[in-house]
Design an enzyme around this catalytic site. Structure first.
Site, PDB file in Angstrom:
ATOM      1  N   ARG A  45      19.153  69.149-118.422  1.00  0.00           N
ATOM      2  CA  ARG A  45      19.970  70.353-118.215  1.00  0.00           C
ATOM      3  C   ARG A  45      20.251  70.960-119.578  1.00  0.00           C
ATOM      4  NH1 ARG A  45      23.191  68.956-121.484  1.00  0.00           N
ATOM      5  NH2 ARG A  45      24.450  70.735-120.873  1.00  0.00           N
ATOM      6  N   ALA A  47      20.299  75.134-121.235  1.00  0.00           N
ATOM      7  CA  ALA A  47      19.314  76.224-121.131  1.00  0.00           C
ATOM      8  C   ALA A  47      18.024  76.005-121.937  1.00  0.00           C
ATOM      9  CB  ALA A  47      19.995  77.539-121.496  1.00  0.00           C
ATOM     10  N   ARG A  88      16.492  76.544-111.239  1.00  0.00           N
ATOM     11  CA  ARG A  88      17.883  76.914-111.559  1.00  0.00           C
ATOM     12  C   ARG A  88      17.883  78.397-111.958  1.00  0.00           C
ATOM     13  NH1 ARG A  88      21.448  73.021-115.078  1.00  0.00           N
ATOM     14  NH2 ARG A  88      23.083  73.972-113.805  1.00  0.00           N
ATOM     15  N   GLN A 195      29.902  67.188-118.361  1.00  0.00           N
ATOM     16  CA  GLN A 195      28.960  67.229-119.499  1.00  0.00           C
ATOM     17  C   GLN A 195      29.687  67.068-120.833  1.00  0.00           C
ATOM     18  OE1 GLN A 195      28.996  69.321-116.922  1.00  0.00           O
ATOM     19  NE2 GLN A 195      27.026  70.279-116.511  1.00  0.00           N
ATOM     20  N   ASP A 236      23.824  80.231-121.339  1.00  0.00           N
ATOM     21  CA  ASP A 236      22.632  80.102-120.480  1.00  0.00           C
ATOM     22  C   ASP A 236      21.862  81.399-120.414  1.00  0.00           C
ATOM     23  OD1 ASP A 236      24.590  77.933-119.511  1.00  0.00           O
ATOM     24  OD2 ASP A 236      22.576  77.353-118.860  1.00  0.00           O
ATOM     25  N   ASN A 246      27.867  81.342-119.303  1.00  0.00           N
ATOM     26  CA  ASN A 246      27.881  79.936-119.747  1.00  0.00           C
ATOM     27  C   ASN A 246      28.642  79.131-118.699  1.00  0.00           C
ATOM     28  OD1 ASN A 246      27.209  77.907-121.726  1.00  0.00           O
ATOM     29  ND2 ASN A 246      29.364  77.830-122.260  1.00  0.00           N
TER      30      ASN A 246
HETATM   31  O1  MRU Z   1      24.815  73.131-115.937  1.00  0.00           O
HETATM   32  P1  MRU Z   1      24.366  72.806-117.323  1.00  0.00           P
HETATM   33  O2  MRU Z   1      24.815  71.480-117.817  1.00  0.00           O
HETATM   34  O3  MRU Z   1      22.866  73.014-117.490  1.00  0.00           O
HETATM   35  O4  MRU Z   1      25.075  73.908-118.224  1.00  0.00           O
HETATM   36  C1  MRU Z   1      24.816  73.939-119.583  1.00  0.00           C
HETATM   37  C2  MRU Z   1      25.635  74.923-120.323  1.00  0.00           C
HETATM   38  O5  MRU Z   1      26.440  75.632-119.765  1.00  0.00           O
HETATM   39  C3  MRU Z   1      25.374  75.042-121.795  1.00  0.00           C
HETATM   40  O6  MRU Z   1      26.520  75.461-122.461  1.00  0.00           O
HETATM   41  C4  MRU Z   1      24.264  76.070-122.031  1.00  0.00           C
HETATM   42  O7  MRU Z   1      23.125  75.758-121.272  1.00  0.00           O
HETATM   43  C5  MRU Z   1      23.893  76.182-123.445  1.00  0.00           C
HETATM   44  S1  MRU Z   1      22.921  74.822-123.971  1.00  0.00           S
HETATM   45  C6  MRU Z   1      22.505  75.004-125.584  1.00  0.00           C
END
Ligand code: MRU
Length: 355
Positions: A45, A47, A88, A195, A236, A246
């Site tokens: 996971r 982005a 996604r 996370q 994201d 985000n």
């Molecule tokens: O749902 P996730 O864990 O994929 O969400 C990730 C985020 O919101 C991060 O802040 C974003 O992807 C930036 S990663 C450099």
């Protein structure tokens, strides 16, 4: 630096982030469908990391295509693109990676199919290597905003696990640490999938950066108490006007920062900026399984049977709440983001520097 994904021996190894920090296990993928499943279930996971996984998935899928000519080869690849794009919706990096492979196909349409298959593997590996360099550049531009002794707040995980291997929001922290600065990082646990608690707290602690873990709802009080000097988050998908999608909860933090005059920075590689959309309203927002909210780790039920749930995975922060966006090309006000795609513009005129 920990790596979320790696290409080796015609396979792809994905570090299973659903098991972290308790278990370090890798899922070995030999088929693009397995990679798509890892993205959907968030074994990988973040982005940029899912952009890299997309490219590697396409590279795996391409190897198994038996096509007599370029047109048939591309037709089969298009089905793989559709599968990867369906995993996604919010992170633009998936689309960005598909577009990179599409332009490689156009450029090399006269090569043999075998040669193109090799080139796709090379491109996927290159996307990861480039991402690490991009993250380091973000780190160098952003580190100046971190003063010795300051207190930073971050949300979710925009660290090495979410990227090719260095992180976006964490990159200025890693560089500041290398520069000998000492600072504390408050980490939002980031409900419902934690996370922040499971990944960011783990990554930063491993690098010797002092972490203070907080529940998401503690952030507002800390900001009001003057306990936070700056917030840095990832994204994201950022629209060309600087509206930022985000992890859910980011918008709340940004509004709080504005109210209490705390700078709110977004670390965004160009691969996460969607210049094709004019504002954040055009960003598709993912909603996920209610069970992520009603259960912890899919095991421990914490809400009554059959309760209604709204599990929105991302929010959009309007540009007026964003102090600046830290990219690999420098730090810019949201309203100046568009200058980044005009090759004739002198970016120096728009870059922001720490004071
Ligand atoms: O749902 P996730 O864990 O994929 O969400 C990730 C985020 O919101 C991060 O802040 C974003 O992807 C930036 S990663 C450099």
């Amino acid at each position: 630096m920990v790596k979320a994904i790696e290409w080796f021996n015609s396979k792809v190894a994905i570090l299973d982030q659903t098991k972290l920090p308790f278990e370090i296990t890798f899922v070995e993928c030999t088929d693009y469908r397995e990679i798509a499943e890892c993205i959907r279930t968030m074994k990988i996971r973040g982005a940029p990391a899912i952009g890299i996984a997309t490219a590697m998935g396409i590279a795996l899928g391409a190897q198994n295509i038996r096509a007599e000519n370029f047109e048939r080869f591309v037709e089969s690849l298009e089905l793989i693109f559709i599968e990867m794009l369906s995993t996604r919706p919010t992170a633009v990096n998936i689309k960005w990676a598909v577009e990179r492979i599409r332009s490689l196909l156009i450029k090399n349409r006269h090569e043999s199919i075998d040669k193109i298959k090799e080139l796709i593997i090379e491109e996927a590996k290159k996307i990861q290597e480039e991402d690490i360099e991009v993250n380091k550049a973000i780190g160098r531009w952003g580190a100046g905003f971190i003063k010795d002794g300051c207190k930073i707040l971050t949300h979710c995980n925009a660290g090495s696990l979410a990227t090719g291997g260095y992180g976006t929001a964490t990159a200025p922290m890693f560089v500041a640490k290398e520069q000998g600065k000492s600072f504390d990082v408050f980490v939002d646990e980031t409900r419902p999938l934690l996370q922040g608690a499971r990944l960011t707290a783990w990554e930063l602690s491993q690098k010797g950066i002092p972490v203070i873990l907080i529940t998401d709802s503690t952030a507002g009080t800390l900001i009001k108490m003057g306990e936070i000097d700056l917030v840095i988050v990832g994204t994201d998908r950022t629209a060309s006007n600087g509206d930022v999608a985000n992890k859910i909860g980011t918008y709340t933090l940004a509004v709080l920062c504005k109210e209490h005059e705390v700078p709110f920075y977004v670390a965004a590689p160009l691969s996460s900026i969607d210049f094709s959309i004019s504002n954040g309203e055009e960003i598709p927002i993912e909603e996920r399984d209610p069970e992520e909210v009603t259960h912890i780790f899919g095991k421990y039920q914490i809400a009554p049977d059959g309760i209604k749930v709204k599990n929105i995975a991302f929010d959009v922060t309007p540009n007026k709440f964003v102090t600046a966006i830290i990219t690999e090309k420098g730090v810019f006000r949201p309203k100046h983001l568009k200058k980044l795609i005009d090759e004739k513009v002198n970016l120096e005129k728009y870059r922001l520097y720490p004071t």
